[in-house]
Design an enzyme around this catalytic site. Structure first.
Site, PDB file in Angstrom:
ATOM      1  N   ALA A 278       0.857  -1.193   0.000  1.00  0.00           N
ATOM      2  CA  ALA A 278       0.000   0.000   0.000  1.00  0.00           C
ATOM      3  C   ALA A 278       0.888   1.235   0.000  1.00  0.00           C
ATOM      4  CB  ALA A 278      -0.883  -0.002   1.239  1.00  0.00           C
TER       5      ALA A 278
ATOM      6  N   GLY B 133       0.716  -5.201   0.555  1.00  0.00           N
ATOM      7  CA  GLY B 133      -0.299  -5.245  -0.499  1.00  0.00           C
ATOM      8  C   GLY B 133       0.254  -5.815  -1.802  1.00  0.00           C
TER       9      GLY B 133
ATOM     10  N   GLU C  66      -0.083  -9.389  -1.374  1.00  0.00           N
ATOM     11  CA  GLU C  66      -1.535  -9.674  -1.456  1.00  0.00           C
ATOM     12  C   GLU C  66      -2.016  -9.592  -2.911  1.00  0.00           C
ATOM     13  OE1 GLU C  66      -2.253  -6.672   1.551  1.00  0.00           O
ATOM     14  OE2 GLU C  66      -3.242  -8.163   2.806  1.00  0.00           O
TER      15      GLU C  66
ATOM     16  N   GLU D 170       3.688  -5.622   7.401  1.00  0.00           N
ATOM     17  CA  GLU D 170       2.821  -4.617   8.028  1.00  0.00           C
ATOM     18  C   GLU D 170       3.064  -4.501   9.529  1.00  0.00           C
ATOM     19  OE1 GLU D 170       1.846  -6.883   5.816  1.00  0.00           O
ATOM     20  OE2 GLU D 170       0.396  -6.037   4.404  1.00  0.00           O
TER      21      GLU D 170
HETATM   22  N1  DAK Z   1       4.561   3.462  -0.057  1.00  0.00           N
HETATM   23  C1  DAK Z   1       4.986   4.673  -0.500  1.00  0.00           C
HETATM   24  N2  DAK Z   1       6.220   4.893  -0.968  1.00  0.00           N
HETATM   25  C2  DAK Z   1       7.066   3.877  -0.971  1.00  0.00           C
HETATM   26  C3  DAK Z   1       6.708   2.580  -0.540  1.00  0.00           C
HETATM   27  C4  DAK Z   1       5.386   2.387  -0.055  1.00  0.00           C
HETATM   28  N3  DAK Z   1       4.929   1.198   0.344  1.00  0.00           N
HETATM   29  N4  DAK Z   1       7.788   1.777  -0.694  1.00  0.00           N
HETATM   30  C5  DAK Z   1       8.767   2.543  -1.189  1.00  0.00           C
HETATM   31  N5  DAK Z   1       8.354   3.803  -1.370  1.00  0.00           N
HETATM   32  C6  DAK Z   1       9.089   4.960  -1.856  1.00  0.00           C
HETATM   33  C7  DAK Z   1      10.078   5.429  -0.802  1.00  0.00           C
HETATM   34  O1  DAK Z   1       9.460   6.269   0.133  1.00  0.00           O
HETATM   35  C8  DAK Z   1      11.067   6.173  -1.670  1.00  0.00           C
HETATM   36  O2  DAK Z   1      10.529   7.445  -2.006  1.00  0.00           O
HETATM   37  P1  DAK Z   1      11.440   8.787  -2.029  1.00  0.00           P
HETATM   38  O3  DAK Z   1      12.131   8.826  -0.720  1.00  0.00           O
HETATM   39  O4  DAK Z   1      12.370   8.556  -3.196  1.00  0.00           O
HETATM   40  O5  DAK Z   1      10.440   9.870  -2.263  1.00  0.00           O
HETATM   41  C9  DAK Z   1      11.111   5.333  -2.948  1.00  0.00           C
HETATM   42  O6  DAK Z   1       9.889   4.590  -2.957  1.00  0.00           O
HETATM   43  C10 DAK Z   1      12.256   4.353  -2.975  1.00  0.00           C
HETATM   44  O7  DAK Z   1      12.182   3.582  -1.776  1.00  0.00           O
HETATM   45  P2  DAK Z   1      13.476   2.900  -1.145  1.00  0.00           P
HETATM   46  O8  DAK Z   1      14.627   3.859  -1.152  1.00  0.00           O
HETATM   47  O9  DAK Z   1      13.073   2.316   0.149  1.00  0.00           O
HETATM   48  O10 DAK Z   1      13.759   1.774  -2.259  1.00  0.00           O
HETATM   49  P3  DAK Z   1      14.648   0.460  -2.138  1.00  0.00           P
HETATM   50  O11 DAK Z   1      14.761  -0.023  -3.541  1.00  0.00           O
HETATM   51  O12 DAK Z   1      15.907   0.725  -1.337  1.00  0.00           O
HETATM   52  O13 DAK Z   1      13.799  -0.580  -1.273  1.00  0.00           O
HETATM   53  C11 DAK Z   1      11.702  -1.752  -0.719  1.00  0.00           C
HETATM   54  C12 DAK Z   1      12.629  -1.192  -1.848  1.00  0.00           C
HETATM   55  C13 DAK Z   1      10.421  -2.244  -1.409  1.00  0.00           C
HETATM   56  C14 DAK Z   1      12.405  -2.961  -0.053  1.00  0.00           C
HETATM   57  C15 DAK Z   1      11.443  -0.651   0.329  1.00  0.00           C
HETATM   58  O14 DAK Z   1      11.039   0.517  -0.381  1.00  0.00           O
HETATM   59  C16 DAK Z   1      10.388  -1.013   1.320  1.00  0.00           C
HETATM   60  O15 DAK Z   1      10.647  -1.746   2.275  1.00  0.00           O
HETATM   61  N6  DAK Z   1       9.182  -0.433   1.164  1.00  0.00           N
HETATM   62  C17 DAK Z   1       8.081  -0.552   2.125  1.00  0.00           C
HETATM   63  C18 DAK Z   1       7.568  -1.968   2.211  1.00  0.00           C
HETATM   64  C19 DAK Z   1       6.393  -2.107   3.172  1.00  0.00           C
HETATM   65  O16 DAK Z   1       6.524  -1.861   4.403  1.00  0.00           O
HETATM   66  N7  DAK Z   1       5.260  -2.489   2.643  1.00  0.00           N
HETATM   67  C20 DAK Z   1       4.059  -2.736   3.428  1.00  0.00           C
HETATM   68  C21 DAK Z   1       3.185  -1.532   3.320  1.00  0.00           C
HETATM   69  S1  DAK Z   1       1.694  -1.723   4.269  1.00  0.00           S
HETATM   70  C22 DAK Z   1      -5.772  -2.440   3.019  1.00  0.00           C
HETATM   71  C23 DAK Z   1      -5.225  -2.989   1.907  1.00  0.00           C
HETATM   72  C24 DAK Z   1      -3.887  -3.221   1.857  1.00  0.00           C
HETATM   73  C25 DAK Z   1      -3.055  -2.878   2.906  1.00  0.00           C
HETATM   74  C26 DAK Z   1      -3.606  -2.324   4.020  1.00  0.00           C
HETATM   75  C27 DAK Z   1      -4.969  -2.089   4.103  1.00  0.00           C
HETATM   76  N8  DAK Z   1      -7.164  -2.178   3.135  1.00  0.00           N
HETATM   77  C28 DAK Z   1      -7.991  -2.394   1.870  1.00  0.00           C
HETATM   78  C29 DAK Z   1      -7.827  -1.929   4.339  1.00  0.00           C
HETATM   79  C30 DAK Z   1      -1.645  -3.089   2.758  1.00  0.00           C
HETATM   80  C31 DAK Z   1      -0.739  -2.523   3.596  1.00  0.00           C
HETATM   81  C32 DAK Z   1       0.647  -2.490   3.193  1.00  0.00           C
HETATM   82  O17 DAK Z   1       1.021  -2.959   2.140  1.00  0.00           O
END
Ligand code: DAK
Length: 265
Positions: free
Chosen positions: A73, A116, A119, A139
């Site tokens: 997400a 997501g 998912e 998450e």
């Molecule tokens: N959201 C927004 N921006 C993101 C992002 C994300 N999930 N992931 C990465 N970015 C952005 C970073 O902020 C960064 O932006 P700038 O600083 O350049 O502006 C850019 O992408 C590059 O990120 P990184 O420097 O971190 O890139 P790397 O290649 O080093 O690392 C990575 C890639 C995918 C390993 C890392 O970015 C990462 O760990 N990202 C977050 C992963 C994460 O925690 N995902 C879970 C998110 S929570 C729902 C439905 C679905 C959900 C919830 C509710 N409902 C329908 C109720 C789902 C929830 C989730 O998915």
């Protein structure tokens, strides 16, 4: 082949013109690691809706980037949602539309499929993973839990112990672990995952679309129901197919030692 009406690339999705019944959709927000904004999800649901109505398309392959399938997400969007915002969120309805896509959906996953993103991959019927793929539900690190079916689809797919480990610890699993646990059907080199997914989709696209539709429906129904009800559901679908021209064509073609020519009737 020209792009069928209504199937154009969007701001967040690249669409390749369908070939041999297969549409390739690529998530295209590399600057944000394909984080799933509401807009992206709406665009994806609309593309799948168009694809479901389009007779030229028998199967869809979805992929992301070389290093990230999707980072989950969009956390910038999510940060602004309070409890009322989450209650009124339209995304569950959009995810539901994606889940209801009636044609085969194959995910070709390279790199990270997180939150997501994992998912979304699990919304596909089949996952082909590059050997650099990492699947995770991180998450818990954000003090939230999966919200697009991650807890439910993961446990049904990989079993309790691994699903608990992934959701409670946030640790990722490799492509090979994902294959061993049944999350992934095949592991390829990263360069080959999309072409393998397309080849598989073409194999499926050459079958009778009616039989494919029924098979997908009956298989997914197994997640919802008891064995005896599922077996009855299978029998009904089997019976319905006995009334199709394609079924006669399939059996006759075998007996006459020729390739079948399925018409979807
Ligand atoms: N959201 C927004 N921006 C993101 C992002 C994300 N999930 N992931 C990465 N970015 C952005 C970073 O902020 C960064 O932006 P700038 O600083 O350049 O502006 C850019 O992408 C590059 O990120 P990184 O420097 O971190 O890139 P790397 O290649 O080093 O690392 C990575 C890639 C995918 C390993 C890392 O970015 C990462 O760990 N990202 C977050 C992963 C994460 O925690 N995902 C879970 C998110 S929570 C729902 C439905 C679905 C959900 C919830 C509710 N409902 C329908 C109720 C789902 C929830 C989730 O998915």
């Amino acid at each position: 082949m020209n792009k069928p009406e209504g199937l154009e690339s969007t701001t967040h999705l690249l669409l390749m013109p369908p070939q041999e019944g297969v549409l390739l959709v690529q998530l295209n927000r590399p600057e944000a690691r394909n984080a799933l904004t509401t807009e992206l999800l709406i665009q994806l649901a609309e593309v799948l809706d168009q694809a479901s109505l389009n007779e030229e398309i028998s199967a869809v392959v979805i992929t992301g980037g070389e290093k990230v399938f999707a980072a989950g997400a969009d956390l910038k969007q999510m940060a602004s949602l309070d409890m009322v915002g989450v209650l009124n969120d339209t995304r569950p309805a959009i995810w539901q539309k994606i889940a209801c896509f009636p044609k085969p959906l194959i995910a070709a996953v390279n790199g990270f499929a997180l939150g997501g993103g994992c998912e979304l991959a699990m919304h596909a019927d089949i996952i082909i993973a590059g050997d650099n793929a990492k699947f995770g539900q991180p998450e818990i690190n954000l003090a939230i839990i999966p919200g697009a079916g991650g807890t439910q689809r993961l446990i049904r797919t990989v079993g309790k112990s691994l699903a608990m480990k992934m959701v409670l610890s946030g640790e990722f699993i490799s492509a090979e672990e994902a294959r061993q646990s049944g999350l992934v059907a095949e592991v390829t080199s990263p360069e080959d995952s999309v072409s393998r997914a397309i080849d598989l989709a073409r194999v499926i696209a050459a079958k009778s679309p009616l039989a494919i539709q029924q098979a997908k429906d009956v298989l997914l129904n197994a997640f919802e129901t008891h064995l005896d009800v599922g077996l009855q559901y299978e029998r009904k679908a089997f019976t319905v197919l006995a009334a199709t021209e394609d079924r006669n064509e399939g059996i006759n073609a075998f007996l006459e030692k020729r390739k079948p020519d399925f018409k979807g009737r």
